[in-house]
Design a protein around this motif. Structure first.
Motif, PDB file in Angstrom:
ATOM      1  N   THR A  78       0.821  -1.216   0.000  1.00  0.00           N
ATOM      2  CA  THR A  78       0.000   0.000   0.000  1.00  0.00           C
ATOM      3  C   THR A  78       0.852   1.261   0.000  1.00  0.00           C
ATOM      4  O   THR A  78       0.342   2.344  -0.256  1.00  0.00           O
ATOM      5  N   THR A  79       2.156   1.129   0.286  1.00  0.00           N
ATOM      6  CA  THR A  79       3.083   2.252   0.187  1.00  0.00           C
ATOM      7  C   THR A  79       4.347   1.785  -0.503  1.00  0.00           C
ATOM      8  O   THR A  79       4.726   0.606  -0.422  1.00  0.00           O
ATOM      9  N   PHE A  80       5.003   2.722  -1.191  1.00  0.00           N
ATOM     10  CA  PHE A  80       6.214   2.417  -1.960  1.00  0.00           C
ATOM     11  C   PHE A  80       7.318   3.384  -1.567  1.00  0.00           C
ATOM     12  O   PHE A  80       7.071   4.571  -1.338  1.00  0.00           O
ATOM     13  N   GLU A  81       8.560   2.867  -1.504  1.00  0.00           N
ATOM     14  CA  GLU A  81       9.688   3.709  -1.132  1.00  0.00           C
ATOM     15  C   GLU A  81      10.955   3.215  -1.815  1.00  0.00           C
ATOM     16  O   GLU A  81      11.174   2.008  -1.960  1.00  0.00           O
ATOM     17  N   LEU A 113      19.988  -0.528  -6.583  1.00  0.00           N
ATOM     18  CA  LEU A 113      18.707   0.106  -6.292  1.00  0.00           C
ATOM     19  C   LEU A 113      17.894  -0.864  -5.445  1.00  0.00           C
ATOM     20  O   LEU A 113      17.737  -2.031  -5.815  1.00  0.00           O
ATOM     21  N   GLU A 114      17.425  -0.420  -4.277  1.00  0.00           N
ATOM     22  CA  GLU A 114      16.566  -1.252  -3.435  1.00  0.00           C
ATOM     23  C   GLU A 114      15.221  -0.572  -3.272  1.00  0.00           C
ATOM     24  O   GLU A 114      15.134   0.598  -2.922  1.00  0.00           O
ATOM     25  N   LEU A 115      14.166  -1.353  -3.526  1.00  0.00           N
ATOM     26  CA  LEU A 115      12.803  -0.845  -3.506  1.00  0.00           C
ATOM     27  C   LEU A 115      12.000  -1.560  -2.429  1.00  0.00           C
ATOM     28  O   LEU A 115      12.178  -2.766  -2.213  1.00  0.00           O
ATOM     29  N   SER A 116      11.115  -0.837  -1.767  1.00  0.00           N
ATOM     30  CA  SER A 116      10.305  -1.389  -0.679  1.00  0.00           C
ATOM     31  C   SER A 116       8.830  -1.152  -0.965  1.00  0.00           C
ATOM     32  O   SER A 116       8.419  -0.047  -1.332  1.00  0.00           O
ATOM     33  N   PHE A 117       8.035  -2.223  -0.800  1.00  0.00           N
ATOM     34  CA  PHE A 117       6.588  -2.158  -0.973  1.00  0.00           C
ATOM     35  C   PHE A 117       5.961  -2.718   0.303  1.00  0.00           C
ATOM     36  O   PHE A 117       6.075  -3.914   0.578  1.00  0.00           O
ATOM     37  N   VAL A 118       5.313  -1.861   1.068  1.00  0.00           N
ATOM     38  CA  VAL A 118       4.868  -2.232   2.415  1.00  0.00           C
ATOM     39  C   VAL A 118       3.351  -2.320   2.467  1.00  0.00           C
ATOM     40  O   VAL A 118       2.646  -1.458   1.927  1.00  0.00           O
ATOM     41  N   ILE A 129       3.969  -6.435   6.358  1.00  0.00           N
ATOM     42  CA  ILE A 129       4.792  -7.145   5.383  1.00  0.00           C
ATOM     43  C   ILE A 129       5.477  -6.137   4.469  1.00  0.00           C
ATOM     44  O   ILE A 129       4.815  -5.314   3.829  1.00  0.00           O
ATOM     45  N   ASP A 130       6.787  -6.211   4.427  1.00  0.00           N
ATOM     46  CA  ASP A 130       7.613  -5.333   3.600  1.00  0.00           C
ATOM     47  C   ASP A 130       8.283  -6.194   2.533  1.00  0.00           C
ATOM     48  O   ASP A 130       9.191  -6.977   2.828  1.00  0.00           O
ATOM     49  N   LYS A 131       7.829  -6.081   1.285  1.00  0.00           N
ATOM     50  CA  LYS A 131       8.430  -6.806   0.156  1.00  0.00           C
ATOM     51  C   LYS A 131       9.517  -5.922  -0.449  1.00  0.00           C
ATOM     52  O   LYS A 131       9.260  -4.764  -0.789  1.00  0.00           O
ATOM     53  N   ARG A 132      10.691  -6.505  -0.621  1.00  0.00           N
ATOM     54  CA  ARG A 132      11.808  -5.701  -1.130  1.00  0.00           C
ATOM     55  C   ARG A 132      12.454  -6.369  -2.340  1.00  0.00           C
ATOM     56  O   ARG A 132      12.552  -7.590  -2.418  1.00  0.00           O
TER      57      ARG A 132
END
Length: 684
Positions: free
Chosen positions: A127-130, A139-144, A160-163
């Motif tokens: 629901t959030t992206f960083e 490059l590391e991306l986080s989708f929480v 849950i934080d998918k990276r």
């Protein structure tokens, strides 16, 4: 053109911001800045130079898609969901199945339930992206997804934080997840955590699990037109696209693998030659120890990374959260690796290259580019060394080397508890011929040291907690395991190796075979329907084994199953072990060591020389839910029972042990034996 031109006024504001940054950095002598999104150099004119790691944000109707390109491949991710919607590589626009919805190509899911309630299959959409880390090399991306009590019936109570990590020069991307439960959250059960990739079915037809387990696979539509068998996963191919596969059984469980061997698997596309591989560099984050079995790849074409599951073990290895305890765990990273043929190589070189990449990933574990604070780097971890010996005076007066022992650290518990442990981390190795072991790269924490040895029954546990601190190198010295033993061996059946593989595994029905295993003796047990062969081999009466006459490799059926009466009912079966004794001691008890390699909704009852006595002299009670018989597992969870046998129950001649598997509601209730040994009374 730079991305601002596609975004109108918002893009113009971003451009002005970056021009200010460029001016500041130019005056300071630093290298020119790059767009935070498309990574193009923001210099004079319309420069379009790319770095190896590049990011571009595009908008497709109502859905946002992040496009990452490192010059070797392109990765498309939904925003903020974090689903992998596309992988472009080696001229193929998308390795993933474009006939599926974007959210059904590459995704995380969990299976969970409220205690006592039905299970829920939960696709994890962020629901959030960083952007967590961004530099010239990575490059590391986080989708929480953060749990919200207002939707508590839909989502698992778990943050849950998918990276995803994309690196310069690496043909593929890393994926890992951080599962977190703050203190006080509600009770739940969670039985599965995994990543799923569904590839283009018209491209990927060849699957590889190991050097020996490789083959051309059926198409998904072949399963749809096939004949369903005893459970939904098993289908007889009646009119497959490739007629060479006609008459085969397809079943995803035929491609399962033990954790210790489940390091690289995947698919090969023939034209153009491309490999798609799941590489797991460490088992530390998997549950239930090194010999827990799980799924790999199967028809779809589908490739999985299984972190938590109840396969081949049942709910006993599912995670149970109670009393609001605080919990967090990092699953992964794993590597989705892509390769293609060089001018010198053939298609087989894709598999060899994938194995080489797997070895490299394992060697460089723990990764120094993962900066999440709960992922310790190499210098923040510790090691343990020692030597395991075995003391069994009825085998030899001297100590024996702990030859090839499996030695591991797992969260504190009883001896053998590691095979049911599911919330912490485990670290295992195999000792050398003299029992010497070295376990490295261990996360800081409080552990017990466990071990078991092929050829020896039972489980060892070191009686002192092992505290790992950053940089520690603990030397435990010589450890001695005294396995369960009451007296001398009078006779034995099988080999204590926690599997039933040494027993009689029958030939499959010719019309229900998988051709991959028709010439394999090592993997013969993976054929479908072997449990039904019991009725063919023992049509009128059950198995009888005569000690000293029978041969367990020929005369002991690999699974103690029920008897099908062919009218949709099943009967309990009773096996007999017949033996003689030269004499019967009138003092002291005998001991029957009974080790099971698997149990599924079974109640194994043991009687001595009286088949009708009630209650039985010994009963396990209903145990197990590993379903290894149906899923071609040759073992599930290990069980050991040391049964006292009063001398009054035995005679010198015509002794019979009656083994009754008393539960008989279906075809798959039963046990697999690992090893049976009768011991005499202790000798002073």
């Amino acid at each position: 053109m730079c991305c601002w031109r596609q975004w109108g006024s918002v893009g113009l504001l971003l451009l002005l911001l970056h021009l200010l940054m460029m001016s500041a950095s130019s005056s300071s002598g630093k290298s020119p800045p790059r767009c935070l999104y498309c990574r193009k150099v923001l210099g004079k004119g319309n420069s379009t130079a790319f770095v190896d790691v590049g990011v571009q944000l595009r908008v497709h109707s109502s859905e946002q898609v992040l496009v990452v390109d490192n010059g070797l491949f392109q990765l498309n991710l939904s925003i903020p969901g974090g689903d992998v919607t596309g992988i472009r590589y080696n001229g193929i626009d998308n390795l993933l199945e474009t006939l599926r919805d974007d959210f059904d190509r590459g995704y995380w899911d969990v299976v969970w339930n409220w205690p006592g309630k039905n299970i829920t299959f939960d696709r994890v959409h962020g629901t959030t992206f960083e952007v967590v880390t961004e530099n010239e090399d990575l490059l590391e991306l986080s989708f929480v997804r953060t749990w919200d009590v207002s939707v508590n019936e839909t989502f698992a109570p778990m943050n849950i934080d998918k990276r995803y990590i994309i690196r310069r020069g690496i043909s593929g991307f890393y994926a890992y997840g951080i599962l977190d439960r703050p203190e006080g959250w509600p009770n739940i059960d969670m039985d599965q955590v995994r990543i799923v990739f569904k590839l283009q079915k018209d491209l990927f037809h060849y699957m590889a699990i190991s050097d020996e387990r490789q083959r051309i696979m059926p198409m998904p539509e072949d399963r749809e037109t096939g004949l369903p068998l005893a459970y939904p996963e098993a289908v007889l191919l009646t009119n497959p696209t490739n007629q060479d596969l006609r008459g085969e059984v397809d079943d995803k469980y035929q491609y399962s693998c033990e954790n210790k061997d489940n390091r690289v698997h995947g698919w090969i596309c023939g034209e153009p030659p491309v490999g798609f591989w799941m590489i797991t560099p460490s088992n530390e984050f998997r549950t239930a120890g090194p010999i827990k079995q799980d799924l790999t790849s199967h028809v779809g074409p589908i490739t999985l990374s299984m972190f938590v599951s109840t396969h081949y073990a049942g709910k006993e290895v599912g995670m149970k959260f109670r009393n609001g305890d605080r919990w967090q765990k990092v699953f992964g990273p794993v590597l989705v690796y892509l390769n293609s043929i060089t001018s010198e190589g053939g298609v087989g070189s894709l598999w060899e290259d994938a194995k080489g990449q797997m070895a490299y990933e394992a060697e460089t574990w723990p990764y120094d580019f993962v900066l999440f604070q709960a992922f310790p780097l190499s210098d923040e971890r510790g090691s343990v060394a020692g030597q395991l010996l075995v003391a069994d005076r009825y085998m030899t007066k001297d100590y024996m080397w702990g030859d090839s022992a499996y030695v591991g650290l797992a969260p504190p518990g009883e001896a053998g508890s590691w095979q049911r442990e599911n919330k912490g981390y485990q670290f295992w190795t195999q000792a050398d011929k003299k029992g010497r072991f070295f376990i490295e790269k261990i996360r800081p924490g409080n552990y017990n040291l466990y071990a078991w040895l092929p050829g020896i029954i039972g489980d060892y546990k070191y009686d002192v907690n092992v505290i790992i601190t950053p940089g520690c190198a603990i030397k435990l010295g010589v450890l001695v395991y005294k396995p369960p033993r009451q007296g001398p061996t009078l006779w034995e059946i099988g080999i204590p190796d926690r599997t039933a593989s040494e027993f009689s595994v029958p030939e499959p029905y010719p019309t229900l075979s998988n051709f991959l295993y028709t010439t394999s003796t090592q993997d013969k047990f993976r054929q479908y329907g072997l449990w039904e062969r019991y009725m063919d081999l023992y049509p009128e009466s059950d198995l009888v084994y005569a000690v000293g006459v029978s041969d367990y490799s020929r005369d002991w059926f690999f699974a103690h199953v029920t008897r099908n009466t062919y009218n949709l009912t099943y009967k309990a079966t009773t096996w007999q072990i017949i033996f003689e004794l030269e004499e019967v001691s009138q003092s002291g008890n005998y001991t029957l060591q009974l080790a099971l390699a698997s149990a599924n909704e079974a109640d194994l009852q043991v009687r001595f020389n009286d088949p009708s006595i009630e209650p039985a002299h010994f009963s396990t009670g209903q145990i197990g839910n590993d379903n290894a018989i149906a899923r071609h597992g040759i073992h599930g969870l290990y069980w050991l029972f040391s049964i006292q046998v009063p001398c009054s129950l035995l005679g010198t001649r015509n002794n019979t042990i009656f083994l009754t598997q008393a539960q008989a509601k279906g075809a798959f209730q039963g046990v697999m034996y690992d090893y049976i040994r009768l011991e005499g009374p202790p000798k002073i």
